[in-house]
Motif scaffolding. Structure first.
Motif, mmCIF file in Angstrom:
data_model
loop_
_atom_site.group_PDB
_atom_site.id
_atom_site.type_symbol
_atom_site.label_atom_id
_atom_site.label_comp_id
_atom_site.label_asym_id
_atom_site.label_seq_id
_atom_site.Cartn_x
_atom_site.Cartn_y
_atom_site.Cartn_z
ATOM 1 N N GLY A 53 -42.147 19.616 27.378
ATOM 2 C CA GLY A 53 -40.787 19.148 27.590
ATOM 3 C C GLY A 53 -40.744 18.010 28.571
ATOM 4 N N GLY A 54 -39.576 17.513 28.813
ATOM 5 C CA GLY A 54 -39.423 16.347 29.675
ATOM 6 C C GLY A 54 -39.505 15.092 28.830
ATOM 7 N N ARG A 55 -39.085 13.990 29.402
ATOM 8 C CA ARG A 55 -39.138 12.719 28.676
ATOM 9 C C ARG A 55 -40.564 12.188 28.678
ATOM 10 N NH1 ARG A 55 -34.058 10.767 31.743
ATOM 11 N NH2 ARG A 55 -35.568 9.658 32.988
ATOM 12 N N PRO A 56 -40.891 11.301 27.749
ATOM 13 C CA PRO A 56 -42.204 10.663 27.815
ATOM 14 C C PRO A 56 -42.305 9.858 29.114
ATOM 15 C CG PRO A 56 -40.802 9.602 26.181
ATOM 16 C CD PRO A 56 -40.077 10.810 26.662
ATOM 17 N N SER A 57 -43.516 9.553 29.522
ATOM 18 C CA SER A 57 -43.689 8.809 30.767
ATOM 19 C C SER A 57 -44.089 7.368 30.490
ATOM 20 C CB SER A 57 -44.718 9.494 31.652
ATOM 21 O OG SER A 57 -45.954 9.544 30.998
ATOM 22 N N ALA A 58 -43.846 6.519 31.467
ATOM 23 C CA ALA A 58 -44.180 5.099 31.374
ATOM 24 C C ALA A 58 -44.944 4.709 32.641
ATOM 25 C CB ALA A 58 -42.906 4.274 31.243
ATOM 26 N N PRO A 59 -45.929 3.824 32.525
ATOM 27 C CA PRO A 59 -46.687 3.412 33.707
ATOM 28 C C PRO A 59 -45.830 2.571 34.648
ATOM 29 C CG PRO A 59 -47.375 2.162 31.785
ATOM 30 C CD PRO A 59 -46.404 3.182 31.308
#
Length: 177
Positions: free
Chosen positions: A144-150
């Motif tokens: 769960g949670g949103r995807p991550s971005a660098p």
């Protein structure tokens, strides 16, 4: 009569440029901070740093990726970089290692604040939850949670500034953007 029309047309066409050039300049300051103290040292604005930290902390539980076990989380974020989720003790998420703070400045006044939690990845880089609709990196074991971005910013350094207003278009053209 003909000459006065030309003068009037020239004045009408130049006036928007003059008004734009005199408008107050807005800028966006952004920084990656590992603590409120580091933020205050760099920005000199403790109130904004505390507000951004509080907002990022409350968003962290909702937006950080969640994992079924500590091993899956630590495989993505590194040893010792994970904690139990507050909403479910059987799920794990990365520790909030810092926060991003963005301040829209108008003159010398803060016109708006933006913040986001930041966590480490297994390679030592910085990640933040991707904004909805963006193409972030999906974590393989994430539940769960949103995807991550660098995050391409060094922590605890003077904020980067993006200026708007007169001349902003010229800056973008000259930098190839």
């Amino acid at each position: 009569m003909k000459r006065s029309r030309k003068v009037a047309l020239v004045l009408m066409s130049v006036s928007p440029l003059l008004l734009t050039a005199c408008a107050s300049e807005e800028k966006l300051e952004q920084g990656l901070y590992t603590s409120v103290e580091a933020c205050t040292t760099q920005t000199g604005d403790r109130e904004s740093c505390e507000k951004s930290f509080a907002a990022a902390s409350s968003e962290h539980e909702a937006s950080a990726p969640k994992y079924a076990n500590r091993e899956a989380c630590e495989a993505e974020h590194g040893a010792g970089q994970c904690e139990s989720s507050r909403s479910s003790s059987s799920m794990f998420m990365p520790i909030m290692a810092g926060y991003l703070m963005g301040r829209m400045m108008s003159g010398n006044k803060v016109a708006g604040l933006q913040s986001s939690p930041v966590f480490r990845d297994a390679k030592g880089g910085w990640q933040r939850p991707a904004s909805p609709g963006s193409s972030g990196v999906y974590r393989p074991g994430s539940l769960g949670g949103r995807p991550s971005a660098p995050v391409q910013m060094a922590p605890n350094q003077a904020p980067t500034v993006s200026r708007g207003g007169f001349g902003g278009d010229n800056d973008r053209r000259s930098s190839g953007g």
